[in-house]
Write a protein that holds these residues in place. Structure first.
Motif, short mmCIF file in Angstrom:
data_model
loop_
_atom_site.label_atom_id
_atom_site.label_comp_id
_atom_site.label_asym_id
_atom_site.label_seq_id
_atom_site.Cartn_x
_atom_site.Cartn_y
_atom_site.Cartn_z
N MET A 1 -9.32 -1.97 7.48
CA MET A 1 -7.88 -1.93 7.64
C MET A 1 -7.31 -0.78 6.82
O MET A 1 -7.69 -0.59 5.68
N GLU A 2 -6.41 -0.03 7.39
CA GLU A 2 -5.73 1.06 6.67
C GLU A 2 -4.26 0.71 6.53
O GLU A 2 -3.56 0.55 7.52
N LEU A 3 -3.80 0.56 5.29
CA LEU A 3 -2.40 0.24 5.03
C LEU A 3 -1.59 1.51 4.80
O LEU A 3 -2.10 2.48 4.26
N GLN A 4 -0.34 1.44 5.17
CA GLN A 4 0.62 2.51 4.90
C GLN A 4 1.91 1.85 4.42
O GLN A 4 2.18 0.68 4.74
N ILE A 5 2.72 2.59 3.69
CA ILE A 5 4.03 2.09 3.32
C ILE A 5 4.80 1.83 4.61
O ILE A 5 4.82 2.64 5.52
N GLY A 6 5.40 0.65 4.69
CA GLY A 6 6.11 0.24 5.89
C GLY A 6 5.30 -0.68 6.79
O GLY A 6 5.86 -1.31 7.69
N SER A 7 3.99 -0.78 6.55
CA SER A 7 3.16 -1.71 7.33
C SER A 7 3.60 -3.15 7.06
O SER A 7 4.05 -3.47 5.96
N THR A 8 3.45 -4.01 8.05
CA THR A 8 3.67 -5.43 7.83
C THR A 8 2.32 -6.14 7.89
O THR A 8 1.44 -5.77 8.66
N VAL A 9 2.18 -7.15 7.03
CA VAL A 9 0.91 -7.86 6.89
C VAL A 9 1.19 -9.36 6.81
O VAL A 9 2.13 -9.78 6.14
N GLN A 10 0.37 -10.15 7.47
CA GLN A 10 0.47 -11.60 7.41
C GLN A 10 -0.35 -12.09 6.22
O GLN A 10 -1.55 -11.81 6.14
N THR A 11 0.28 -12.81 5.28
CA THR A 11 -0.42 -13.33 4.11
C THR A 11 -0.31 -14.85 4.08
O THR A 11 0.67 -15.41 4.57
N PRO A 12 -1.30 -15.53 3.50
CA PRO A 12 -1.26 -16.99 3.43
C PRO A 12 -0.10 -17.53 2.58
O PRO A 12 0.47 -18.56 2.91
N PHE A 14 2.94 -15.85 1.48
CA PHE A 14 4.30 -15.42 1.73
C PHE A 14 4.60 -15.11 3.20
O PHE A 14 5.63 -14.52 3.51
N CYS A 15 3.73 -15.49 4.10
CA CYS A 15 3.87 -15.21 5.54
C CYS A 15 3.86 -13.70 5.78
O CYS A 15 3.03 -13.01 5.21
N THR A 16 4.78 -13.17 6.56
CA THR A 16 4.77 -11.74 6.88
C THR A 16 5.51 -10.96 5.80
O THR A 16 6.65 -11.27 5.48
N VAL A 17 4.83 -9.95 5.23
CA VAL A 17 5.43 -9.12 4.19
C VAL A 17 5.35 -7.65 4.59
O VAL A 17 4.49 -7.25 5.36
N LYS A 18 6.27 -6.87 4.06
CA LYS A 18 6.30 -5.43 4.31
C LYS A 18 5.77 -4.71 3.07
O LYS A 18 6.18 -5.02 1.95
N ILE A 19 4.87 -3.75 3.27
CA ILE A 19 4.29 -3.01 2.16
C ILE A 19 5.28 -1.93 1.71
O ILE A 19 5.68 -1.07 2.48
N GLU A 20 5.68 -2.01 0.44
CA GLU A 20 6.64 -1.07 -0.14
C GLU A 20 5.99 -0.02 -1.03
O GLU A 20 6.61 0.99 -1.34
N ALA A 21 4.73 -0.28 -1.46
CA ALA A 21 4.04 0.65 -2.35
C ALA A 21 2.53 0.52 -2.13
O ALA A 21 2.05 -0.52 -1.68
N LEU A 22 1.81 1.57 -2.49
CA LEU A 22 0.34 1.56 -2.43
C LEU A 22 -0.20 2.04 -3.77
O LEU A 22 0.35 2.97 -4.36
N PHE A 23 -1.28 1.41 -4.22
CA PHE A 23 -1.90 1.77 -5.49
C PHE A 23 -3.40 1.92 -5.30
O PHE A 23 -4.00 1.24 -4.46
N ASN A 24 -4.00 2.77 -6.13
CA ASN A 24 -5.45 2.99 -6.08
C ASN A 24 -6.23 2.02 -6.95
O ASN A 24 -7.45 1.95 -6.84
N ASN A 25 -5.53 1.29 -7.85
CA ASN A 25 -6.25 0.35 -8.70
C ASN A 25 -5.32 -0.76 -9.18
O ASN A 25 -4.10 -0.61 -9.20
N VAL A 26 -5.91 -1.87 -9.58
CA VAL A 26 -5.18 -3.05 -10.01
C VAL A 26 -4.41 -2.78 -11.30
O VAL A 26 -3.27 -3.23 -11.45
N GLN A 27 -4.98 -2.06 -12.23
CA GLN A 27 -4.33 -1.81 -13.51
C GLN A 27 -2.97 -1.12 -13.32
O GLN A 27 -1.97 -1.54 -13.89
#
Length: 66
Positions: A1-12, A14-27
């Protein structure tokens, strides 16, 4: 899966969420306040939320591996 800012994703959690940011690591995501797990299952990304106040959140995609 390739995410982009603005993508929508179904999560257990919070239901459907919109991606507002992307990060390369958890920290880095944690330092920016994205600490709430959504329990999203994917080989490439975590999806975590950041609280903006009463019942308001934004969500970020975090790469599992750099």
């Amino acid at each position: 899966m390739e995410l982009q800012i603005g993508s929508t994703v179904q999560t257990p959690r919070f239901c459907t969420v919109k991606i507002e940011a992307l990060f390369n690591n958890v920290q880095t995501a944690n330092e920016c306040g994205f600490t709430e797990p959504t329990h999203f299952r994917d080989e490439d990304y975590f999806i975590w939320g950041k609280s903006l106040g009463n019942n308001r959140m934004i969500f970020a995609g975090i790469k599992r591996y750099e």
